[in-house]
Design an enzyme around this catalytic site. Structure first.
Site, mmCIF file in Angstrom:
data_model
loop_
_atom_site.group_PDB
_atom_site.id
_atom_site.type_symbol
_atom_site.label_atom_id
_atom_site.label_comp_id
_atom_site.label_asym_id
_atom_site.label_seq_id
_atom_site.Cartn_x
_atom_site.Cartn_y
_atom_site.Cartn_z
ATOM 1 N N THR A 106 0.821 -1.225 0.000
ATOM 2 C CA THR A 106 0.000 0.000 0.000
ATOM 3 C C THR A 106 0.851 1.270 0.000
ATOM 4 O OG1 THR A 106 -0.051 -0.147 2.407
ATOM 5 C CG2 THR A 106 -1.952 -1.055 1.231
ATOM 6 N N CYS B 137 18.560 3.983 -2.596
ATOM 7 C CA CYS B 137 18.264 4.588 -3.903
ATOM 8 C C CYS B 137 19.416 5.438 -4.457
ATOM 9 C CB CYS B 137 16.992 5.417 -3.824
ATOM 10 S SG CYS B 137 16.869 6.393 -2.317
ATOM 11 N N HIS C 256 16.258 11.605 -7.747
ATOM 12 C CA HIS C 256 17.438 12.098 -7.037
ATOM 13 C C HIS C 256 18.492 12.557 -8.055
ATOM 14 C CE1 HIS C 256 15.628 10.529 -3.549
ATOM 15 N NE2 HIS C 256 16.403 9.497 -3.272
HETATM 16 P P1 A2P Z 1 0.263 0.420 5.794
HETATM 17 O O1 A2P Z 1 -0.225 1.160 4.578
HETATM 18 O O2 A2P Z 1 -0.698 -0.592 6.279
HETATM 19 O O3 A2P Z 1 0.783 1.336 6.880
HETATM 20 P P2 A2P Z 1 5.483 4.341 2.743
HETATM 21 O O4 A2P Z 1 6.957 4.116 2.625
HETATM 22 O O5 A2P Z 1 4.887 4.959 1.531
HETATM 23 O O6 A2P Z 1 5.133 5.064 3.997
HETATM 24 O O7 A2P Z 1 4.828 2.848 2.862
HETATM 25 C C1 A2P Z 1 5.183 1.926 3.857
HETATM 26 C C2 A2P Z 1 4.536 0.565 3.565
HETATM 27 O O8 A2P Z 1 4.981 -0.372 4.558
HETATM 28 C C3 A2P Z 1 3.022 0.574 3.654
HETATM 29 O O9 A2P Z 1 2.508 -0.363 2.731
HETATM 30 C C4 A2P Z 1 2.783 0.107 5.082
HETATM 31 O O10 A2P Z 1 1.529 -0.474 5.301
HETATM 32 C C5 A2P Z 1 3.852 -0.960 5.184
HETATM 33 N N1 A2P Z 1 4.177 -1.278 6.588
HETATM 34 C C6 A2P Z 1 4.597 -0.440 7.557
HETATM 35 N N2 A2P Z 1 4.813 -1.112 8.709
HETATM 36 C C7 A2P Z 1 4.521 -2.416 8.455
HETATM 37 C C8 A2P Z 1 4.554 -3.615 9.242
HETATM 38 N N3 A2P Z 1 4.933 -3.620 10.505
HETATM 39 N N4 A2P Z 1 4.180 -4.762 8.643
HETATM 40 C C9 A2P Z 1 3.812 -4.783 7.350
HETATM 41 N N5 A2P Z 1 3.763 -3.690 6.559
HETATM 42 C C10 A2P Z 1 4.123 -2.521 7.107
#
Ligand code: A2P
Length: 329
Positions: free
Chosen positions: A9, A126, A234
């Protein structure tokens, strides 16, 4: 082929879905996973809507590959659990990059660092990926002695919340701040967290990861990472001192021959790489090639890439593609 995407997500996760579609994985069994907050939500993949599952459910599905972009703590916790059930993890976080036994891979440079038994493979930072792709052919030919790096990094490297902050600031709206200061119309000499030596974690990634990928711990490296109010990618100004004399025309030819590099270097036509035009591209763009006239055997270059593409999603999926090929999957 069963592929789990942990962090499906997120900002990088959404680009990973797009790159998987583009690279012929539309028919795979796709398992999007995210935090408990998102379980049951839907994400789109290959024209269909897929339900987000918990990481535990993704592990239980025993996928062939799990691509991670969910932050270091999720990677530290879950990558070994996937490995345990036989899944190969390609991890975009920094969690595993520093371990000697974990390959840190840019496929055009060191895919051979991965052995058949490896189940956790680290995708580099990156800014490191785009820089080493341009430096590798030059290092192989002239041997790099020292690098002085200044980066101009897009807010997209910080994730969705940083993009929201910049957009809200531009629109004059209140927002949650992920940076300690306003980023719009500003530059922050601050990427990641400050370490005891006065450098930031992002600066030290450039030092340590470059040495590991180029298999040369002797390269001297110093870096300043700067966050700029830019979305497309970047940019990096890199001063490269070689051990051996180089020829500028040959440098250009070596870069032109390197897979994944596009040389954009016609100053008289104002042609040079810029993040606005690197956006959504898989290639790394190199220009402003010129001799450092202040000391011998030294080159200045300017390197730009979409950090969400080659700097994250594209590189991770290229690693997976190479492993599918090598392992006959
Ligand atoms: P969620 O959308 O449920 O918070 P970004 O780098 O754009 O902030 O996205 C971080 C991604 O990592 C999101 O999909 C987030 O899910 C997921 N995420 C963050 N913490 C966890 C966790 N503990 N377990 C699984 N997915 C995670």
């Amino acid at each position: 082929m069963k592929i789990a995407l942990v962090g499906a997500t997120g900002l990088v996760g959404s680009v990973m879905r797009k790159v998987l579609e583009e690279r012929g994985f539309c028919n795979c069994e796709f398992i999007p996973a995210a935090s408990e907050r998102s379980v049951g939500k839907e994400v789109s993949f290959a024209g269909r809507s897929c339900k987000v599952v918990s990481v535990a459910d993704a592990i239980a599905a025993r996928p062939d590959f799990a691509i991670f972009s969910a932050g270091s703590s999720a990677s530290l916790l879950y990558a070994p659990q996937f490995a345990e059930v036989g899944t190969t993890v390609i991890d975009n976080s920094s969690a595993w990059r520093g371990y000697e036994h974990i390959p840190l891979v840019v496929p055009e440079i060191n895919i051979d660092a991965v052995s058949p038994a490896d189940r956790i493979i680290a995708n580099p930072n990156c800014s490191t990926i785009q820089m080493v792709l341009a430096l590798a052919p030059l290092h192989w030919k002239y041997k790099i002695h020292r690098l002085v790096i200044s980066t101009y990094q897009s807010v997209t490297g910080t994730g969705m919340k940083a993009v929201t902050q910049l957009n809200a600031e531009r629109a004059g709206q209140p927002c949650e701040k992920v940076y300690p200061y306003v980023i719009d119309l500003n530059v922050l000499p601050h990427g990641g967290s400050f370490e005891a030596n006065g450098y930031t974690s992002e600066e030290m990634k450039l030092v340590n990861e470059t040495r590991k990928i180029l298999s040369d711990n002797k390269i001297m490296i110093t870096a300043t990472v700067v966050r700029v109010p830019v979305f497309g990618g970047h940019s990096e100004a890199v001063n490269v001192e070689f051990e051996n004399e180089y020829d500028l025309a040959e440098v250009r030819r070596l870069l032109e021959e390197m897979p994944g590099i596009i040389v954009q270097d016609t100053p008289e036509a104002n042609l040079y790489p810029m993040p606005r035009f690197a956006k959504d591209r898989d290639e790394v763009f190199v220009g402003r090639l010129r001799r450092d006239e202040s000391q011998p055997k030294t080159l200045n270059m300017w390197i730009v890439a979409d950090n969400l593409r080659k700097g994250a999603a594209t590189n991770a999926i290229q690693i997976m593609q190479k492993l599918i090929e090598k392992r006959g999957l």
